[in-house]
Design a protein around this motif. Structure first.
Motif, PDB file in Angstrom:
ATOM      1  N   THR A 183       0.924  -3.757  -0.506  1.00 38.13           N
ATOM      2  CA  THR A 183       2.087  -4.877  -0.156  1.00 38.13           C
ATOM      3  C   THR A 183       3.149  -4.902  -1.015  1.00 38.13           C
ATOM      4  OG1 THR A 183      -0.968  -5.668   0.063  1.00 38.13           O
ATOM      5  CG2 THR A 183       0.590  -7.585  -0.471  1.00 38.13           C
ATOM      6  N   LEU A 184       2.674  -4.834  -2.741  1.00 38.32           N
ATOM      7  CA  LEU A 184       3.859  -4.655  -3.402  1.00 38.32           C
ATOM      8  C   LEU A 184       5.268  -3.700  -2.364  1.00 38.32           C
ATOM      9  CD1 LEU A 184       2.226  -5.117  -6.264  1.00 38.32           C
ATOM     10  CD2 LEU A 184       3.735  -6.503  -4.927  1.00 38.32           C
ATOM     11  N   PHE A 185       4.737  -2.359  -2.262  1.00 34.55           N
ATOM     12  CA  PHE A 185       6.023  -1.570  -1.453  1.00 34.55           C
ATOM     13  C   PHE A 185       5.783  -1.782  -0.085  1.00 34.55           C
ATOM     14  CE2 PHE A 185       4.843   1.664  -4.349  1.00 34.55           C
ATOM     15  CZ  PHE A 185       5.823   2.145  -4.427  1.00 34.55           C
ATOM     16  N   THR A 186       5.394  -2.556   0.536  1.00 37.54           N
ATOM     17  CA  THR A 186       5.946  -3.180   2.007  1.00 37.54           C
ATOM     18  C   THR A 186       7.018  -4.278   1.504  1.00 37.54           C
ATOM     19  OG1 THR A 186       3.404  -2.623   3.117  1.00 37.54           O
ATOM     20  CG2 THR A 186       5.110  -4.186   3.756  1.00 37.54           C
ATOM     21  N   ALA A 187       6.308  -5.053   0.491  1.00 35.61           N
ATOM     22  CA  ALA A 187       7.343  -6.265   0.361  1.00 35.61           C
ATOM     23  C   ALA A 187       8.697  -6.389   0.355  1.00 35.61           C
ATOM     24  CB  ALA A 187       6.605  -7.651  -0.260  1.00 35.61           C
ATOM     25  N   VAL A 188       8.350  -5.416  -0.136  1.00 33.79           N
ATOM     26  CA  VAL A 188      10.114  -4.618  -1.105  1.00 33.79           C
ATOM     27  C   VAL A 188      10.092  -3.936  -0.165  1.00 33.79           C
ATOM     28  CG1 VAL A 188      11.057  -3.358  -2.762  1.00 33.79           C
ATOM     29  CG2 VAL A 188       9.164  -4.531  -3.366  1.00 33.79           C
ATOM     30  N   LEU A 189      10.643  -2.709   0.346  1.00 29.85           N
ATOM     31  CA  LEU A 189      11.097  -2.006   1.721  1.00 29.85           C
ATOM     32  C   LEU A 189      11.417  -2.860   2.408  1.00 29.85           C
ATOM     33  CD1 LEU A 189       9.213   1.530   1.085  1.00 29.85           C
ATOM     34  CD2 LEU A 189      11.729   0.958   0.641  1.00 29.85           C
ATOM     35  N   GLY A 190      10.311  -3.502   2.942  1.00 29.78           N
ATOM     36  CA  GLY A 190      10.719  -4.390   4.663  1.00 29.78           C
ATOM     37  C   GLY A 190      11.816  -5.143   4.267  1.00 29.78           C
TER      38      GLY A 190
END
Length: 100
Positions: free
Chosen positions: A63-70
């Protein structure tokens, strides 16, 4: 003689704009491809791990990676579109200038 000079200037300016366009395309497509690949790899690895193991840490990391990369990838795409639009606008202005 003036006509030949204007034609050469036009060709040089078009060449320069094409070079800028290809450079922008290469840079942004490369960054976007790498970003999407990393995002896809993280989601395809960590979500199944979270579901199989029952650990919520994997889901949190995904979720953190998606929240940053998205949003980062969306901002990069919008920036790319704006740069391409600016280059296309320059090409249209140049055509008006040389082709009246």
């Amino acid at each position: 003689m003036s006509f030949l000079r204007e034609e050469k200037e036009f060709q040089l300016e078009i060449l320069e704009l094409n070079r800028k366009h290809y450079k922008v395309m290469f840079e942004y497509y490369t960054v976007l491809a790498i970003g999407l690949t990393v995002l896809f790899a993280i989601l395809c690895t960590l979500i199944p791990l979270s579901l199989i193991s029952g650990e919520s840490l994997y889901m949190l990391i995904a979720t953190l990676f998606t929240a940053v990369l998205g949003p980062t990838l969306i901002v990069l795409w919008v920036t790319y579109i704006k740069k391409v639009d600016a280059l296309e606008r320059q090409i249209r202005e140049m055509k008006k200038k040389y082709l009246w």
